[in-house]
Design an enzyme around this catalytic site. Structure first.
Site, PDB file in Angstrom:
ATOM      1  N   ARG A 110     -20.577 -12.341  13.308  1.00  0.00           N
ATOM      2  CA  ARG A 110     -19.770 -11.181  12.912  1.00  0.00           C
ATOM      3  C   ARG A 110     -18.975 -11.605  11.686  1.00  0.00           C
ATOM      4  O   ARG A 110     -19.053 -12.758  11.255  1.00  0.00           O
ATOM      5  CB  ARG A 110     -18.903 -10.624  14.058  1.00  0.00           C
ATOM      6  N   GLY A 111     -18.201 -10.683  11.128  1.00  0.00           N
ATOM      7  CA  GLY A 111     -17.537 -10.960   9.860  1.00  0.00           C
ATOM      8  C   GLY A 111     -18.470 -10.520   8.740  1.00  0.00           C
ATOM      9  O   GLY A 111     -19.672 -10.818   8.751  1.00  0.00           O
ATOM     10  N   ALA A 112     -17.892  -9.794   7.770  1.00  0.00           N
ATOM     11  CA  ALA A 112     -18.725  -9.117   6.767  1.00  0.00           C
ATOM     12  C   ALA A 112     -19.704 -10.050   6.033  1.00  0.00           C
ATOM     13  O   ALA A 112     -20.911  -9.773   5.982  1.00  0.00           O
ATOM     14  CB  ALA A 112     -17.828  -8.366   5.791  1.00  0.00           C
TER      15      ALA A 112
ATOM     16  N   ARG B  32     -25.055  -2.726  12.435  1.00  0.00           N
ATOM     17  CA  ARG B  32     -23.597  -2.483  12.458  1.00  0.00           C
ATOM     18  C   ARG B  32     -23.242  -1.700  11.207  1.00  0.00           C
ATOM     19  O   ARG B  32     -23.731  -2.003  10.116  1.00  0.00           O
ATOM     20  CB  ARG B  32     -22.791  -3.794  12.487  1.00  0.00           C
TER      21      ARG B  32
ATOM     22  N   GLN C 270     -10.752 -11.727  18.403  1.00  0.00           N
ATOM     23  CA  GLN C 270     -11.273 -12.684  17.409  1.00  0.00           C
ATOM     24  C   GLN C 270     -10.172 -13.637  16.925  1.00  0.00           C
ATOM     25  O   GLN C 270     -10.463 -14.761  16.533  1.00  0.00           O
ATOM     26  CB  GLN C 270     -11.857 -11.938  16.208  1.00  0.00           C
TER      27      GLN C 270
ATOM     28  N   ASP D 113     -13.912  -5.591   5.507  1.00  0.00           N
ATOM     29  CA  ASP D 113     -15.357  -5.361   5.681  1.00  0.00           C
ATOM     30  C   ASP D 113     -15.917  -4.469   4.594  1.00  0.00           C
ATOM     31  O   ASP D 113     -17.127  -4.442   4.356  1.00  0.00           O
ATOM     32  CB  ASP D 113     -15.636  -4.731   7.045  1.00  0.00           C
TER      33      ASP D 113
ATOM     34  N   ASN E 241     -10.708  -2.809   7.426  1.00  0.00           N
ATOM     35  CA  ASN E 241     -10.759  -4.089   8.161  1.00  0.00           C
ATOM     36  C   ASN E 241     -10.529  -3.821   9.643  1.00  0.00           C
ATOM     37  O   ASN E 241     -10.333  -2.670  10.066  1.00  0.00           O
ATOM     38  CB  ASN E 241      -9.713  -5.060   7.587  1.00  0.00           C
ATOM     39  N   LYS E 242     -10.531  -4.879  10.417  1.00  0.00           N
ATOM     40  CA  LYS E 242     -10.405  -4.778  11.878  1.00  0.00           C
ATOM     41  C   LYS E 242      -9.248  -3.886  12.292  1.00  0.00           C
ATOM     42  O   LYS E 242      -8.177  -3.912  11.692  1.00  0.00           O
ATOM     43  CB  LYS E 242     -10.229  -6.202  12.428  1.00  0.00           C
TER      44      LYS E 242
END
Ligand code: MRU
Length: 370
Positions: A53-55, A90, A203, A244, A254-255
């Site tokens: 995960r993570g862009a 995603r 996370q 992201d 973002n998150k």
């Protein structure tokens, strides 16, 4: 970065030279497990179920996923099908689309026989480029941290709040938001990181805190709702988060929860920086709130949590009464007006179309869709 003293990236080719290996991030921090991807389907599942995960890492995994797809079927139809399925894995991180567009350039300029090797080579380049990009983000961001330290009088550490995981685990190496922290720490600048736990998938608690611990960076884990309080009491010198997707005007997706931190930072005069690589900019969009599709994940991530029990077992527990209705918005958008600066591999700029276009004149020509 190092895990128990051994250097790792988050994605690499297996010894056989064709399969892809990743760190299964769903098992951290309690177990360090390397997972093997052999098919494009494996890569899709790894992205969808957040083993990676993570862009930037999503982009690199999509690139290697396409290599696995081309190994099985290098035809135009094989490429088109794999591209769509990877794209659907995603929705938020624009690096995924960017990596697939890069693959399309390679595939369109190679014969069927040459495609597989060319796509593997481009996937390796994308990974290496990401490492260089993140290292440069680290260098530019570290100068901001150094300046904050000098402003403080140099006796105290620079207190930095971060949200989610935008460290090396979210990229191929170094990270985006955390890269400046690693670089500053390695240069002897005292830093202390406030780590938001980042519900629902935690996370921050399970990945960022683990990374910082591995690297010896002083840090403190806090619940997501503590940020406003510690900013009010002068305990945060700056915030640095990842993103992201960033619009050409500097809105940052973002998150979930990033926006609330930016509001609290604004109210308390705390600088709010965002670290990002060029491929995270979506030049086709202007207004992040209106135009960026927000991923909604399953409610079970809100109603349940996984962790280690007292006897060492990894277990999932339910937090709610049966039948409770939950919603799981995975990202939010922070408007550019709340962002002090964007830390990119090309330098730090204002979160604005002018700021971004000055750093990326080559990409700013890309067309808006709206
Ligand atoms: O849902 P995730 O864990 O993929 O979300 C990741 C983030 O929100 C990161 O902050 C973002 O990808 C930037 S990471 C370099």
């Amino acid at each position: 970065m190092n895990v128990d003293g051994t250097p790792y990236r988050t994605i690499w080719l297996a010894e056989d030279g064709w399969a892809v290996e990743i760190i299964d991030q769903t098992r951290l921090p309690h177990e360090f497990i390397v997972a093997r991807l052999e098919t494009v389907e494996d890569a899709i599942v790894a992205i969808r179920d957040m083993l990676v995960r993570g862009a930037p890492l999503i982009g690199a995994t999509a690139a290697y996923g396409m290599a696995l797809a081309m190994r099985a079927d290098p035809s135009d139809a094989g490429f088109a099908s794999a591209r769509q399925r990877l794209f659907d894995a995603r929705p938020t991180a624009v690096n995924l689309r960017w990596a697939l567009d890069e693959m399309a350039i390679v595939v369109n300029s190679a014969s069927e026989d040459a495609r597989c090797a060319a796509v593997y080579a481009r996937a390796a380049d994308i990974s290496d480029e990401d490492v260089g990009i993140c290292s440069s983000i680290g260098d530019h961001g570290a100068t901001l941290i150094k300046a904050a330290w000098e402003n403080k009088g140099q006796n105290d550490p620079v207190n930095i709040l971060t949200h989610c995981n935008a460290g090396w685990l979210a990229t191929v190496d170094w990270g985006t938001a955390i890269a400046p922290i690693y670089k500053a720490h390695d240069a002897g600048i005292p830093v202390h990181v406030w780590v938001d736990e980042t519900r629902p998938r935690n996370q921050g608690a399970s990945l960022t805190a683990w990374e910082l611990l591995q690297h010896g960076v002083p840090h403190t884990l806090i619940v997501d709702n503590a940020g406003g309080h510690i900013m009010q009491h002068g305990m945060v010198d700056m915030c640095i988060t990842g993103t992201d997707r960033t619009t050409r005007c500097g809105d940052v997706c973002n998150k979930i929860g990033t926006y609330l931190k930016a509001l609290a930072a604004h109210d308390n005069g705390v600088p709010f920086y965002v670290g990002l690589p060029g491929p995270t900019i979506d030049w086709t969009l202007r207004d992040g709130v209106a135009e960026i599709p927000i991923e909604e994940r399953e409610a079970g991530e809100v109603t349940h949590m996984t962790g280690r029990t007292g006897n060492g077992d990894i277990a999932e527990i339910c937090l709610t009464a049966d039948g409770v209705n939950a919603a799981n918005f995975a990202f939010d958008v922070t408007p550019a007006r709340l962002v002090t600066g964007l830390i990119t591999e090309r330098g730090v700029c204002a979160a604005s179309e002018q700021g971004l276009s000055a750093l990326y004149p080559d990409r700013a020509q890309e067309r808006e869709t709206a």
